[in-house]
Design a protein around this motif. Sequence first.
Motif, PDB file in Angstrom:
ATOM      1  N   ARG A  42      71.200  42.699  76.605  1.00  0.00           N
ATOM      2  CA  ARG A  42      70.528  43.577  75.642  1.00  0.00           C
ATOM      3  C   ARG A  42      71.538  44.065  74.605  1.00  0.00           C
ATOM      4  O   ARG A  42      71.841  45.253  74.518  1.00  0.00           O
ATOM      5  CB  ARG A  42      69.883  44.776  76.351  1.00  0.00           C
ATOM      6  CG  ARG A  42      68.747  44.372  77.290  1.00  0.00           C
ATOM      7  CD  ARG A  42      68.075  45.591  77.902  1.00  0.00           C
ATOM      8  NE  ARG A  42      67.002  45.205  78.776  1.00  0.00           N
ATOM      9  CZ  ARG A  42      67.146  44.863  80.058  1.00  0.00           C
ATOM     10  NH1 ARG A  42      68.365  44.883  80.600  1.00  0.00           N
ATOM     11  NH2 ARG A  42      66.117  44.508  80.796  1.00  0.00           N
ATOM     12  N   PRO A  43      72.056  43.151  73.797  1.00  0.00           N
ATOM     13  CA  PRO A  43      73.091  43.527  72.823  1.00  0.00           C
ATOM     14  C   PRO A  43      72.538  44.417  71.709  1.00  0.00           C
ATOM     15  O   PRO A  43      71.445  44.193  71.197  1.00  0.00           O
ATOM     16  CB  PRO A  43      73.551  42.172  72.270  1.00  0.00           C
ATOM     17  CG  PRO A  43      72.363  41.277  72.439  1.00  0.00           C
ATOM     18  CD  PRO A  43      71.717  41.724  73.720  1.00  0.00           C
ATOM     19  N   ARG A  44      73.284  45.439  71.381  1.00  0.00           N
ATOM     20  CA  ARG A  44      72.953  46.334  70.267  1.00  0.00           C
ATOM     21  C   ARG A  44      74.159  47.233  70.056  1.00  0.00           C
ATOM     22  O   ARG A  44      75.095  47.234  70.864  1.00  0.00           O
ATOM     23  CB  ARG A  44      71.697  47.165  70.560  1.00  0.00           C
ATOM     24  CG  ARG A  44      71.851  48.120  71.750  1.00  0.00           C
ATOM     25  CD  ARG A  44      70.545  48.836  72.044  1.00  0.00           C
ATOM     26  NE  ARG A  44      69.539  47.893  72.477  1.00  0.00           N
ATOM     27  CZ  ARG A  44      68.243  48.173  72.577  1.00  0.00           C
ATOM     28  NH1 ARG A  44      67.808  49.366  72.241  1.00  0.00           N
ATOM     29  NH2 ARG A  44      67.376  47.282  72.990  1.00  0.00           N
ATOM     30  N   GLY A  45      74.152  48.003  68.995  1.00  0.00           N
ATOM     31  CA  GLY A  45      75.260  48.908  68.730  1.00  0.00           C
ATOM     32  C   GLY A  45      75.276  50.073  69.705  1.00  0.00           C
ATOM     33  O   GLY A  45      74.244  50.451  70.277  1.00  0.00           O
ATOM     34  N   ILE A  46      76.450  50.651  69.917  1.00  0.00           N
ATOM     35  CA  ILE A  46      76.554  51.804  70.807  1.00  0.00           C
ATOM     36  C   ILE A  46      75.715  52.962  70.281  1.00  0.00           C
ATOM     37  O   ILE A  46      75.106  53.705  71.050  1.00  0.00           O
ATOM     38  CB  ILE A  46      78.032  52.210  70.963  1.00  0.00           C
ATOM     39  CG1 ILE A  46      78.762  51.132  71.774  1.00  0.00           C
ATOM     40  CG2 ILE A  46      78.162  53.556  71.668  1.00  0.00           C
ATOM     41  CD1 ILE A  46      80.258  51.332  71.869  1.00  0.00           C
ATOM     42  N   ALA A  47      75.667  53.115  68.962  1.00  0.00           N
ATOM     43  CA  ALA A  47      74.840  54.169  68.371  1.00  0.00           C
ATOM     44  C   ALA A  47      73.359  53.942  68.631  1.00  0.00           C
ATOM     45  O   ALA A  47      72.545  54.850  68.466  1.00  0.00           O
ATOM     46  CB  ALA A  47      75.096  54.260  66.868  1.00  0.00           C
ATOM     47  N   GLU A  48      73.000  52.729  69.048  1.00  0.00           N
ATOM     48  CA  GLU A  48      71.614  52.415  69.382  1.00  0.00           C
ATOM     49  C   GLU A  48      71.379  52.416  70.884  1.00  0.00           C
ATOM     50  O   GLU A  48      70.364  51.931  71.359  1.00  0.00           O
ATOM     51  CB  GLU A  48      71.233  51.054  68.785  1.00  0.00           C
ATOM     52  CG  GLU A  48      71.328  51.017  67.266  1.00  0.00           C
ATOM     53  CD  GLU A  48      71.145  49.611  66.719  1.00  0.00           C
ATOM     54  OE1 GLU A  48      71.697  48.663  67.341  1.00  0.00           O
ATOM     55  OE2 GLU A  48      70.453  49.464  65.712  1.00  0.00           O
ATOM     56  N   GLU A  95      85.087  54.770  69.331  1.00  0.00           N
ATOM     57  CA  GLU A  95      86.309  54.037  69.654  1.00  0.00           C
ATOM     58  C   GLU A  95      86.013  52.708  70.339  1.00  0.00           C
ATOM     59  O   GLU A  95      86.853  51.809  70.342  1.00  0.00           O
ATOM     60  CB  GLU A  95      87.210  54.895  70.552  1.00  0.00           C
ATOM     61  CG  GLU A  95      87.762  56.131  69.850  1.00  0.00           C
ATOM     62  CD  GLU A  95      88.639  56.972  70.758  1.00  0.00           C
ATOM     63  OE1 GLU A  95      88.538  56.802  71.991  1.00  0.00           O
ATOM     64  OE2 GLU A  95      89.424  57.781  70.236  1.00  0.00           O
ATOM     65  N   ASP A  96      84.818  52.577  70.904  1.00  0.00           N
ATOM     66  CA  ASP A  96      84.435  51.348  71.587  1.00  0.00           C
ATOM     67  C   ASP A  96      83.616  50.416  70.703  1.00  0.00           C
ATOM     68  O   ASP A  96      83.243  49.325  71.131  1.00  0.00           O
ATOM     69  CB  ASP A  96      83.629  51.671  72.844  1.00  0.00           C
ATOM     70  CG  ASP A  96      84.427  52.507  73.836  1.00  0.00           C
ATOM     71  OD1 ASP A  96      85.659  52.339  73.893  1.00  0.00           O
ATOM     72  OD2 ASP A  96      83.820  53.340  74.532  1.00  0.00           O
ATOM     73  N   GLU A  97      83.309  50.848  69.497  1.00  0.00           N
ATOM     74  CA  GLU A  97      82.511  50.043  68.584  1.00  0.00           C
ATOM     75  C   GLU A  97      83.359  48.968  67.923  1.00  0.00           C
ATOM     76  O   GLU A  97      84.552  49.147  67.666  1.00  0.00           O
ATOM     77  CB  GLU A  97      81.903  50.918  67.479  1.00  0.00           C
ATOM     78  CG  GLU A  97      80.780  51.831  67.943  1.00  0.00           C
ATOM     79  CD  GLU A  97      79.424  51.163  67.879  1.00  0.00           C
ATOM     80  OE1 GLU A  97      79.354  49.919  68.029  1.00  0.00           O
ATOM     81  OE2 GLU A  97      78.432  51.881  67.697  1.00  0.00           O
TER      82      GLU A  97
END
Length: 239
Positions: A42-48, A95-97
């Motif tokens: 389920r790939p997506r941005g951390i903000a998502e 920092e993990d993005e």
Amino acid sequence: MSAPVVTAGFTPQRRPALTMRFGDRTFDTVHLYYGDHFPENRPRGIAEGRGFAIELPAVLDMLDAVAAGQVQAADARAALLEGVAQLYGPLRCFEDEDEDDQLAVCRARGGCPLCQGERKGWFDGLLDSADRQWARFTAPEKYPFTAGQNGIHETTCSVVARHNPATYARPTGPAYVEALRRYAHSVDPHSGRSDFYGDENYPRMHSMTTQEAHQWISKNTGPKGGRNYKRCARCSPAV
């Protein structure tokens, strides 16, 4: 339905407890976790939401409220994402993005902890230095010599021209905001804060008066007279 309201109280080990209010329901002490799970399917941005997990009982309570018509599913979704948004900065999730994802989130939200925090000071300092270096570089009659990382040149040398931008003006307004964001999200904090995407647009070489050039040579000459620098073979500066 009213807009979701989320407040956070922090507990140890990056496990904050949220109070979520939307519609006529309040969900107290909802535990949202970050940093343990990054599912590949389920790939997506951390903000998502990537990297976040929530306690199952809270999810079941929300689903029960949705089934009873007390809460709209869209409101529950919005509240969860609002919780992620509130924790994104305090938990330093950025920092993990990926750098591109960091920049996209920053643009979408009109700022972020990186470009509004210490890296803004780094960038402003770089601009101050660039202003000084450009003023010197464009006055070769007063500053006839220029030093690079390893050597010394005449300021008018073509080698110096290749390593400096053709033009430079300190960015202002929207151009400053965009330049700051690009710097903040690409700078290597372990390389002297000067390694970043687009660094070729800023003057870096140091132009000097003749007296300053003599001091530079003295500083870069070893105790036995050995040189720790090179004289440019193209312009052969007569210092």
